[in-house]
Design a protein around this motif. Structure first.
Motif, PDB file in Angstrom:
ATOM      1  N   PHE A  72       0.799  -1.227   0.000  1.00 42.57           N
ATOM      2  CA  PHE A  72       0.000   0.000   0.000  1.00 42.57           C
ATOM      3  C   PHE A  72       0.830   1.276   0.000  1.00 42.57           C
ATOM      4  CE2 PHE A  72      -2.156  -3.384   2.361  1.00 42.57           C
ATOM      5  CZ  PHE A  72      -3.239  -3.577   1.526  1.00 42.57           C
ATOM      6  N   GLN A  73       2.109   1.146   0.290  1.00 39.32           N
ATOM      7  CA  GLN A  73       2.982   2.302   0.411  1.00 39.32           C
ATOM      8  C   GLN A  73       4.308   2.005  -0.281  1.00 39.32           C
ATOM      9  OE1 GLN A  73       2.999   1.935   4.696  1.00 39.32           O
ATOM     10  NE2 GLN A  73       1.770   3.792   4.929  1.00 39.32           N
ATOM     11  N   HIS A  74       5.076   3.055  -0.545  1.00 37.05           N
ATOM     12  CA  HIS A  74       6.432   2.844  -1.038  1.00 37.05           C
ATOM     13  C   HIS A  74       7.387   3.796  -0.325  1.00 37.05           C
ATOM     14  CE1 HIS A  74       4.950   5.879  -3.897  1.00 37.05           C
ATOM     15  NE2 HIS A  74       6.187   6.271  -4.010  1.00 37.05           N
ATOM     16  N   ASN A  81      19.320  10.830   3.212  1.00 40.37           N
ATOM     17  CA  ASN A  81      18.749   9.503   3.462  1.00 40.37           C
ATOM     18  C   ASN A  81      17.596   9.485   4.464  1.00 40.37           C
ATOM     19  OD1 ASN A  81      20.277   8.168   1.568  1.00 40.37           O
ATOM     20  ND2 ASN A  81      21.934   7.737   3.006  1.00 40.37           N
ATOM     21  N   GLN A  82      16.842  10.593   4.539  1.00 43.62           N
ATOM     22  CA  GLN A  82      15.653  10.597   5.382  1.00 43.62           C
ATOM     23  C   GLN A  82      14.547   9.864   4.629  1.00 43.62           C
ATOM     24  OE1 GLN A  82      14.017  14.389   6.415  1.00 43.62           O
ATOM     25  NE2 GLN A  82      12.575  13.497   7.859  1.00 43.62           N
ATOM     26  N   GLY A  83      13.924   8.892   5.295  1.00 44.24           N
ATOM     27  CA  GLY A  83      12.870   8.113   4.663  1.00 44.24           C
ATOM     28  C   GLY A  83      11.540   8.836   4.670  1.00 44.24           C
ATOM     29  N   VAL A  84      10.867   8.784   3.546  1.00 48.09           N
ATOM     30  CA  VAL A  84       9.510   9.303   3.441  1.00 48.09           C
ATOM     31  C   VAL A  84       8.670   8.176   2.845  1.00 48.09           C
ATOM     32  CG1 VAL A  84       8.007  11.007   2.343  1.00 48.09           C
ATOM     33  CG2 VAL A  84      10.274  11.686   3.141  1.00 48.09           C
ATOM     34  N   ILE A  85       7.635   7.807   3.564  1.00 47.57           N
ATOM     35  CA  ILE A  85       6.735   6.757   3.082  1.00 47.57           C
ATOM     36  C   ILE A  85       5.579   7.440   2.355  1.00 47.57           C
ATOM     37  CG2 ILE A  85       5.285   4.813   3.762  1.00 47.57           C
ATOM     38  CD1 ILE A  85       7.871   4.180   5.003  1.00 47.57           C
ATOM     39  N   ARG A  86       5.334   7.018   1.132  1.00 51.37           N
ATOM     40  CA  ARG A  86       4.266   7.612   0.324  1.00 51.37           C
ATOM     41  C   ARG A  86       3.247   6.544  -0.034  1.00 51.37           C
ATOM     42  NH1 ARG A  86       5.184  12.751  -1.898  1.00 51.37           N
ATOM     43  NH2 ARG A  86       7.200  13.597  -1.318  1.00 51.37           N
ATOM     44  N   PHE A  87       1.987   6.961  -0.164  1.00 52.45           N
ATOM     45  CA  PHE A  87       0.923   6.040  -0.552  1.00 52.45           C
ATOM     46  C   PHE A  87       1.096   5.624  -2.005  1.00 52.45           C
ATOM     47  CE2 PHE A  87      -1.415   8.245   2.910  1.00 52.45           C
ATOM     48  CZ  PHE A  87      -1.731   7.134   3.661  1.00 52.45           C
ATOM     49  N   LYS A  88       0.747   4.389  -2.287  1.00 54.11           N
ATOM     50  CA  LYS A  88       0.667   3.947  -3.683  1.00 54.11           C
ATOM     51  C   LYS A  88      -0.724   4.320  -4.179  1.00 54.11           C
ATOM     52  CE  LYS A  88       3.885   0.113  -3.695  1.00 54.11           C
ATOM     53  NZ  LYS A  88       4.058  -1.334  -3.897  1.00 54.11           N
ATOM     54  N   VAL A  89      -0.792   4.925  -5.337  1.00 52.58           N
ATOM     55  CA  VAL A  89      -2.062   5.304  -5.934  1.00 52.58           C
ATOM     56  C   VAL A  89      -2.478   4.167  -6.870  1.00 52.58           C
ATOM     57  CG1 VAL A  89      -3.254   7.008  -7.349  1.00 52.58           C
ATOM     58  CG2 VAL A  89      -1.462   7.749  -5.766  1.00 52.58           C
ATOM     59  N   PRO A  90      -3.646   3.528  -6.617  1.00 54.12           N
ATOM     60  CA  PRO A  90      -4.063   2.400  -7.458  1.00 54.12           C
ATOM     61  C   PRO A  90      -4.084   2.760  -8.941  1.00 54.12           C
ATOM     62  CG  PRO A  90      -5.506   2.611  -5.563  1.00 54.12           C
ATOM     63  CD  PRO A  90      -4.612   3.824  -5.576  1.00 54.12           C
TER      64      PRO A  90
END
Length: 111
Positions: A72-74, A81-90
């Protein structure tokens, strides 16, 4: 007087019974199965992430400490190198610039 023996079902009756049983089982007829690379998968129980079939409830790490759900996320590693989690758009490929942000992972500082 004994009852007359039952006649065997006709071919048409047999086909109708078979179709009814298939529909009762909940199968979707004439629907293409989703594919991941060259393999088919069940989208109710699995997802496709970078041509790999994963269980829908699998988790992964973004950077060294931020957990996300790859179905659901990527994970996008941004500046320093700061991580950002983003939603996957269907229906769309994951995009680190335009997908909506889900979580900004805090940096861990060593003292």
């Amino acid at each position: 007087m004994a009852p007359a023996p039952a006649l065997p079902p006709t071919v048409l009756q047999q086909k109708q019974t078979m179709v009814t049983r298939i529909l009762d089982a909940g199968l979707l007829l004439c629907q293409p199965a989703p594919r991941c690379g060259d393999q088919m998968y069940n989208p109710l129980m699995q997802c496709c992430d970078n041509d790999t079939i994963l269980p829908v409830n699998s988790i992964s790490l973004c950077g060294s400490h931020c957990i996300y759900w790859p179905c659901f996320q990527h994970c996008c590693l941004e500046s320093q190198n700061q991580g950002v989690i983003r939603f996957k758009v269907p229906g769309m490929k994951p995009n680190c610039r335009t997908s909506p942000i889900s979580i900004i992972c805090a940096k861990l500082y060593k003292e």
